[in-house]
Design an enzyme around this catalytic site. Structure first.
Site, PDB file in Angstrom:
ATOM      1  N   SER A 166      60.681  67.569 -56.538  1.00  0.00           N
ATOM      2  CA  SER A 166      60.581  68.990 -56.897  1.00  0.00           C
ATOM      3  C   SER A 166      59.125  69.449 -56.925  1.00  0.00           C
ATOM      4  O   SER A 166      58.201  68.652 -57.108  1.00  0.00           O
ATOM      5  CB  SER A 166      61.217  69.219 -58.268  1.00  0.00           C
ATOM      6  OG  SER A 166      62.513  68.676 -58.306  1.00  0.00           O
TER       7      SER A 166
HETATM    8  N1  SAH Z   1      63.593  64.598 -60.278  1.00  0.00           N
HETATM    9  C1  SAH Z   1      63.472  64.146 -58.916  1.00  0.00           C
HETATM   10  C2  SAH Z   1      64.057  65.159 -57.956  1.00  0.00           C
HETATM   11  C3  SAH Z   1      64.978  64.506 -56.985  1.00  0.00           C
HETATM   12  S1  SAH Z   1      65.970  65.593 -56.038  1.00  0.00           S
HETATM   13  C4  SAH Z   1      62.044  63.778 -58.589  1.00  0.00           C
HETATM   14  O1  SAH Z   1      61.170  63.949 -59.425  1.00  0.00           O
HETATM   15  O2  SAH Z   1      61.819  63.277 -57.488  1.00  0.00           O
HETATM   16  C5  SAH Z   1      67.505  65.511 -56.896  1.00  0.00           C
HETATM   17  C6  SAH Z   1      68.206  64.190 -56.897  1.00  0.00           C
HETATM   18  O3  SAH Z   1      69.481  64.398 -57.501  1.00  0.00           O
HETATM   19  C7  SAH Z   1      68.499  63.570 -55.533  1.00  0.00           C
HETATM   20  O4  SAH Z   1      67.879  62.326 -55.462  1.00  0.00           O
HETATM   21  C8  SAH Z   1      70.012  63.443 -55.508  1.00  0.00           C
HETATM   22  O5  SAH Z   1      70.474  62.269 -54.876  1.00  0.00           O
HETATM   23  C9  SAH Z   1      70.355  63.434 -56.979  1.00  0.00           C
HETATM   24  N2  SAH Z   1      71.736  63.779 -57.326  1.00  0.00           N
HETATM   25  C10 SAH Z   1      72.545  64.740 -56.805  1.00  0.00           C
HETATM   26  N3  SAH Z   1      73.743  64.720 -57.419  1.00  0.00           N
HETATM   27  C11 SAH Z   1      73.692  63.721 -58.350  1.00  0.00           C
HETATM   28  C12 SAH Z   1      74.617  63.175 -59.288  1.00  0.00           C
HETATM   29  N4  SAH Z   1      75.869  63.638 -59.416  1.00  0.00           N
HETATM   30  N5  SAH Z   1      74.202  62.165 -60.078  1.00  0.00           N
HETATM   31  C13 SAH Z   1      72.953  61.658 -59.989  1.00  0.00           C
HETATM   32  N6  SAH Z   1      72.040  62.107 -59.119  1.00  0.00           N
HETATM   33  C14 SAH Z   1      72.409  63.126 -58.302  1.00  0.00           C
END
Ligand code: SAH
Length: 256
Positions: A100
Site C-alpha cells: 500500500s
Molecule cells: N499490508 C500489505 C498490503 C498487501 S495487499 C503490505 O504492507 O504489503 C493486500 C493483501 O491482502 C494481499 O496480499 C492479498 O493476498 C491479501 N488478502 C486478500 N484477501 C485476503 C483474505 N481473505 N485473507 C488474508 N489475506 C487476504
C-alpha cells in the site's frame, strides 16, 4: 575510485548532500550483485522527506509519523523498485498484489489509533502482503496478528521481517475473512484488501471500544469503487462512517 553510492539513484542531486559519517548498512535479503547502487547511503533522509509529505497530507499522530520514519520500506520491495520505495505510491509485491501507499498506510493507522496516547493493544491485520504495514503496526501496538491467504506472500513477509526481529508480530497463513479468533478481542482491526462488506467475524472479534478500518466497495459507487470505512464498536452498538475513496486489491476467500 567508485562513485559514492546514493539512494535512491534517481534523486542523486537531492541526495548528494555531503555526509562524512557513513554507517554500514545492515545486510539486505537481496544478493549483493542485485543490489542497486545507492543502498549504501543512509536511507533515513528519504524517509524523513516521505514523513514530511505525510504531514502535509494531514497525518498528525506523532506515533504514526515516528513509525513511518523508522520502518525501512525499501526492505519490503523488489530490488528493482527500491528507488521508488519512499514515493507515495503502491508497488507490486508479486502474485498480483501490491504494497500500500505510505499515505494510505499512515492515514489508516492514524484512524485506527483514534488519538490514543499510548500504544494500541492487540491488532489484527487482514492481508499481510510483504509485511510492511505489519512492521509499522508493531511500533504502535502491543501485539500484531497478521493474516495472509497467499502462501507465497506469507513466506515473503516472514523473510522480510525476520532480520527486523519484531517479537510482537505474529504472521498467520489462512483466510482472513474468518479473522483469528484465538487473538480476539482486538483493540483494532485493519484490512488491506477490500470486499463488498465487512465480515461479521471481524465485528465479533473486535473489542467493545475497538475500531476497525477497512476498504469496502461503496454501496452507491459504480464500477465497484471503494471507500474507507471506519467502524466503532461501542457498548450500545456499531457506528459506521464512510470516508474518502481508496483503491485496494480485492478481499478474497480461501487460501492459495
Ligand atoms: N499490508 C500489505 C498490503 C498487501 S495487499 C503490505 O504492507 O504489503 C493486500 C493483501 O491482502 C494481499 O496480499 C492479498 O493476498 C491479501 N488478502 C486478500 N484477501 C485476503 C483474505 N481473505 N485473507 C488474508 N489475506 C487476504
Amino acid at each position: 575510485m567508485k562513485p559514492r553510492p546514493s539512494f535512491p539513484a534517481r534523486l542523486d542531486s537531492a541526495a548528494a548532500a555531503p555526509k562524512v559519517v557513513q554507517t554500514t548498512p545492515a545486510p539486505l535479503t537481496v544478493p549483493l550483485a542485485a543490489r542497486p547502487q545507492g543502498l549504501g547511503m543512509d536511507s533515513s533522509a528519504h524517509r524523513m522527506r516521505m514523513v514530511q509529505l505525510l504531514q502535509k497530507q494531514g497525518v498528525q499522530d506523532a506515533a504514526v509519523l515516528h513509525a513511518m520514519a523508522t520502518i525501512e520500506r525499501h526492505r519490503f520491495v523488489d530490488s528493482a523498485l527500491v528507488n521508488q520505495a519512499y514515493e507515495d505510491t503502491s508497488l507490486p509485491i508479486g502474485l498480483g498484489q501490491t504494497i500500500s501507499k505510505p499515505g494510505v498506510v499512515s492515514r489508516m493507522i492514524e484512524l485506527l489509533r483514534n488519538g490514543a496516547s499510548g500504544k494500541l493493544g492487540r491488532v489484527l491485520e487482514i492481508g499481510t502482503g510483504c509485511g510492511y504495514q505489519a512492521a509499522v503496526l508493531s511500533l504502535v501496538a502491543s501485539e500484531v496478528y497478521s493474516i495472509e491467504r497467499l502462501r507465497g506472500l506469507h513466506d515473503k513477509a516472514r523473510e522480510n521481517l525476520r532480520p527486523m526481529r519484531l517479537p510482537n508480530v505474529h504472521l498467520l497463513f489462512g483466510d482472513g475473512m474468518v479473522g483469528y479468533a484465538k487473538g480476539a478481542p482486538y483493540a483494532a482491526i485493519i484490512a488491506a484488501a477490500g470486499g463488498e462488506a465487512v465480515p461479521q467475524a471481524w465485528v465479533d472479534q473486535l473489542a467493545v471500544g475497538g475500531r476497525l478500518v477497512a476498504p469496502v466497495v461503496a454501496p452507491s459507487a459504480k464500477g465497484g469503487s471503494q471507500a474507507l470505512l471506519v467502524l466503532d464498536k461501542t457498548a450500545t452498538g456499531i457506528r459506521q462512517t464512510l470516508l474518502e475513496a481508496v483503491h485496494f486489491v480485492p478481499l478474497k476467500s480461501g487460501v492459495a
